[in-house]
Design a protein around this motif. Structure first.
Motif, PDB file in Angstrom:
ATOM      1  N   LEU A 151      -3.442  -4.381   0.084  1.00  0.00           N
ATOM      2  CA  LEU A 151      -3.196  -3.396   1.136  1.00  0.00           C
ATOM      3  C   LEU A 151      -4.378  -2.444   1.235  1.00  0.00           C
ATOM      4  N   ALA A 152      -4.548  -1.849   2.411  1.00  0.00           N
ATOM      5  CA  ALA A 152      -5.619  -0.877   2.636  1.00  0.00           C
ATOM      6  C   ALA A 152      -5.027   0.339   3.328  1.00  0.00           C
ATOM      7  N   LEU A 153      -5.127   1.518   2.698  1.00  0.00           N
ATOM      8  CA  LEU A 153      -4.542   2.740   3.246  1.00  0.00           C
ATOM      9  C   LEU A 153      -5.488   3.917   3.056  1.00  0.00           C
ATOM     10  N   THR A 154      -5.435   4.845   4.000  1.00  0.00           N
ATOM     11  CA  THR A 154      -6.159   6.105   3.855  1.00  0.00           C
ATOM     12  C   THR A 154      -5.206   7.262   3.577  1.00  0.00           C
ATOM     13  N   ASP A 155      -3.944   7.126   3.908  1.00  0.00           N
ATOM     14  CA  ASP A 155      -2.962   8.175   3.642  1.00  0.00           C
ATOM     15  C   ASP A 155      -1.592   7.526   3.616  1.00  0.00           C
ATOM     16  N   GLY A 156      -1.040   7.400   2.438  1.00  0.00           N
ATOM     17  CA  GLY A 156       0.273   6.763   2.357  1.00  0.00           C
ATOM     18  C   GLY A 156       0.677   6.496   0.928  1.00  0.00           C
ATOM     19  N   ALA A 157       1.825   5.841   0.791  1.00  0.00           N
ATOM     20  CA  ALA A 157       2.406   5.576  -0.518  1.00  0.00           C
ATOM     21  C   ALA A 157       2.772   4.103  -0.628  1.00  0.00           C
ATOM     22  N   VAL A 158       2.661   3.576  -1.841  1.00  0.00           N
ATOM     23  CA  VAL A 158       3.033   2.190  -2.128  1.00  0.00           C
ATOM     24  C   VAL A 158       3.898   2.190  -3.383  1.00  0.00           C
ATOM     25  N   ALA A 159       5.092   1.600  -3.281  1.00  0.00           N
ATOM     26  CA  ALA A 159       5.981   1.502  -4.443  1.00  0.00           C
ATOM     27  C   ALA A 159       6.470   0.073  -4.569  1.00  0.00           C
ATOM     28  N   ARG A 183      12.674 -11.045  -6.272  1.00  0.00           N
ATOM     29  CA  ARG A 183      11.817 -10.976  -7.460  1.00  0.00           C
ATOM     30  C   ARG A 183      10.907  -9.753  -7.435  1.00  0.00           C
ATOM     31  N   SER A 184      10.441  -9.393  -6.227  1.00  0.00           N
ATOM     32  CA  SER A 184       9.510  -8.277  -6.075  1.00  0.00           C
ATOM     33  C   SER A 184       9.695  -7.649  -4.702  1.00  0.00           C
ATOM     34  N   VAL A 185       9.789  -6.327  -4.669  1.00  0.00           N
ATOM     35  CA  VAL A 185       9.918  -5.586  -3.404  1.00  0.00           C
ATOM     36  C   VAL A 185       8.875  -4.480  -3.389  1.00  0.00           C
ATOM     37  N   THR A 186       8.004  -4.501  -2.395  1.00  0.00           N
ATOM     38  CA  THR A 186       7.012  -3.441  -2.203  1.00  0.00           C
ATOM     39  C   THR A 186       7.311  -2.732  -0.895  1.00  0.00           C
ATOM     40  N   VAL A 187       7.346  -1.402  -0.935  1.00  0.00           N
ATOM     41  CA  VAL A 187       7.579  -0.597   0.259  1.00  0.00           C
ATOM     42  C   VAL A 187       6.389   0.336   0.450  1.00  0.00           C
ATOM     43  N   VAL A 188       5.904   0.410   1.679  1.00  0.00           N
ATOM     44  CA  VAL A 188       4.745   1.237   2.031  1.00  0.00           C
ATOM     45  C   VAL A 188       5.181   2.233   3.094  1.00  0.00           C
ATOM     46  N   GLY A 189       4.857   3.520   2.899  1.00  0.00           N
ATOM     47  CA  GLY A 189       5.256   4.509   3.889  1.00  0.00           C
ATOM     48  C   GLY A 189       4.642   5.857   3.608  1.00  0.00           C
ATOM     49  N   PRO A 190       5.063   6.881   4.340  1.00  0.00           N
ATOM     50  CA  PRO A 190       4.443   8.202   4.208  1.00  0.00           C
ATOM     51  C   PRO A 190       4.849   8.966   2.956  1.00  0.00           C
ATOM     52  N   SER A 191       6.017   8.681   2.380  1.00  0.00           N
ATOM     53  CA  SER A 191       6.495   9.434   1.220  1.00  0.00           C
ATOM     54  C   SER A 191       6.734   8.492   0.054  1.00  0.00           C
ATOM     55  N   ALA A 197      12.414   4.864  -3.954  1.00  0.00           N
ATOM     56  CA  ALA A 197      13.871   4.692  -3.911  1.00  0.00           C
ATOM     57  C   ALA A 197      14.273   3.522  -3.028  1.00  0.00           C
ATOM     58  N   TYR A 198      13.588   3.351  -1.904  1.00  0.00           N
ATOM     59  CA  TYR A 198      13.916   2.241  -1.001  1.00  0.00           C
ATOM     60  C   TYR A 198      13.647   0.887  -1.672  1.00  0.00           C
ATOM     61  N   ALA A 199      12.549   0.785  -2.428  1.00  0.00           N
ATOM     62  CA  ALA A 199      12.237  -0.463  -3.108  1.00  0.00           C
ATOM     63  C   ALA A 199      13.317  -0.798  -4.140  1.00  0.00           C
ATOM     64  N   THR A 200      13.776   0.223  -4.864  1.00  0.00           N
ATOM     65  CA  THR A 200      14.836   0.015  -5.842  1.00  0.00           C
ATOM     66  C   THR A 200      16.134  -0.404  -5.170  1.00  0.00           C
ATOM     67  N   ALA A 201      16.488   0.265  -4.070  1.00  0.00           N
ATOM     68  CA  ALA A 201      17.728  -0.064  -3.360  1.00  0.00           C
ATOM     69  C   ALA A 201      17.702  -1.480  -2.821  1.00  0.00           C
ATOM     70  N   ALA A 202      16.582  -1.883  -2.241  1.00  0.00           N
ATOM     71  CA  ALA A 202      16.483  -3.231  -1.685  1.00  0.00           C
ATOM     72  C   ALA A 202      16.602  -4.282  -2.783  1.00  0.00           C
ATOM     73  N   TYR A 221       8.353   2.662   7.371  1.00  0.00           N
ATOM     74  CA  TYR A 221       8.325   2.107   6.020  1.00  0.00           C
ATOM     75  C   TYR A 221       8.267   0.585   6.110  1.00  0.00           C
ATOM     76  N   ASP A 222       7.081   0.042   5.859  1.00  0.00           N
ATOM     77  CA  ASP A 222       6.889  -1.402   5.899  1.00  0.00           C
ATOM     78  C   ASP A 222       7.108  -1.992   4.517  1.00  0.00           C
ATOM     79  N   SER A 223       7.233  -3.309   4.462  1.00  0.00           N
ATOM     80  CA  SER A 223       7.601  -3.923   3.186  1.00  0.00           C
ATOM     81  C   SER A 223       6.988  -5.303   3.024  1.00  0.00           C
ATOM     82  N   ALA A 224       6.915  -5.719   1.758  1.00  0.00           N
ATOM     83  CA  ALA A 224       6.487  -7.064   1.380  1.00  0.00           C
ATOM     84  C   ALA A 224       7.383  -7.508   0.235  1.00  0.00           C
ATOM     85  N   VAL A 225       7.974  -8.699   0.363  1.00  0.00           N
ATOM     86  CA  VAL A 225       9.012  -9.132  -0.570  1.00  0.00           C
ATOM     87  C   VAL A 225       8.771 -10.574  -0.994  1.00  0.00           C
ATOM     88  N   VAL A 226       9.041 -10.838  -2.268  1.00  0.00           N
ATOM     89  CA  VAL A 226       9.082 -12.204  -2.780  1.00  0.00           C
ATOM     90  C   VAL A 226      10.470 -12.434  -3.363  1.00  0.00           C
TER      91      VAL A 226
END
Length: 242
Positions: A151-159, A183-191, A197-202, A221-226
């Motif tokens: 991923l490439a970001l200038t202002d954001g969060a990845v969990a 198996r794996s949930v990644t969430v990208v967003g402003p906070s 929390a969203y990654a854990t819930a999913a 809040y975008d996501s990438a999942v396996v």
């Protein structure tokens, strides 16, 4: 918090000022660990679990976290549950929240370009030291030396929340059993507080979490999942590096 934290400052400032900023962040994170740890007997969370503290008598920070966890419980239809394992455990929110606060403190102190990584929960602002966005590799959930996405970001969060390092540590609160399906949930967003929390819930939802994550994209809040069987999914606006 049971993890390592790395801090990178990319601002052109004298070394003593940069060191002072890092000292402030580390001091804050140690304060959070002392207050919210479920392993330290004298932490506020441990005292609340034993009934020695009530919400009315705890710190403002703990009251804020408890309120946020209650909101997330409602927003996730109960899949984000600080009581999923029985006693209070807000860890699924606290790590992301504490790093988000740390980033806010750095920004308020004049650090417009920085990167904080707390065990894979990452908050970045501004530009990389070499210019351009910060790049974040999402680990392949079976092959540790490979990446599933960059991923490439200038202002954001990845969990990222997954089962490939700590096993099935996330419970489905409706069944009380370990979550299955993802198996794996990644969430990208402003906070980072919410992304974590969203990654854990999913992850707790299992495969139905794919549909739920798709709805989050409308809120930024975008996501990438396996999945457990090796299928990969990502939202249309995931900031993947070119």
């Amino acid at each position: 918090m049971g993890t390592a934290v790395s801090i990178e400052l990319a601002d052109d400032r004298p070394d003593p000022e940069l060191r002072a900023l890092i000292d402030d962040v580390c001091g804050w994170l140690h304060e959070v660990d002392a207050r919210f740890s479920t392993y330290k007997d004298d932490s506020e969370v441990s005292r609340m679990r034993r009934g020695e503290l009530t919400a009315a008598s705890c710190s403002d920070d703990l009251r804020q976290v408890l309120a946020a966890c209650a909101d997330l419980w409602r927003d996730t239809d109960g899949y984000f549950d600080a009581y999923a394992a029985g006693p209070l455990d807000p860890s699924g929110y606290v790590k992301g929240w504490s790093v988000e606060v740390a980033s806010d403190r750095l920004l308020a102190a004049g650090s417009a370009n920085h990167y904080i990584n707390a065990g894979g929960d990452i908050r970045m602002r501004g530009l990389h030291p070499e210019g351009g966005p910060w790049r974040v590799g999402i680990r392949h959930p079976w092959e540790a030396d490979k990446l599933s996405w960059v991923l490439a970001l200038t202002d954001g969060a990845v969990a990222t929340s997954g089962t490939y390092e700590r096993g099935n540590h996330v419970l489905n609160p409706r069944t009380g059993t370990p979550a299955r399906g993802l198996r794996s949930v990644t969430v990208v967003g402003p906070s980072l507080a919410l992304a974590d929390a969203y990654a854990t819930a999913a992850l707790a939802m299992g495969e139905p979490g794919l549909t739920w994550l798709a709805k989050l994209a409308t809120d930024g809040y975008d996501s990438a999942v396996v999945t457990d069987d090796g299928r990969a999914f990502s939202s249309a606006n995931l900031p993947a590096a070119v």
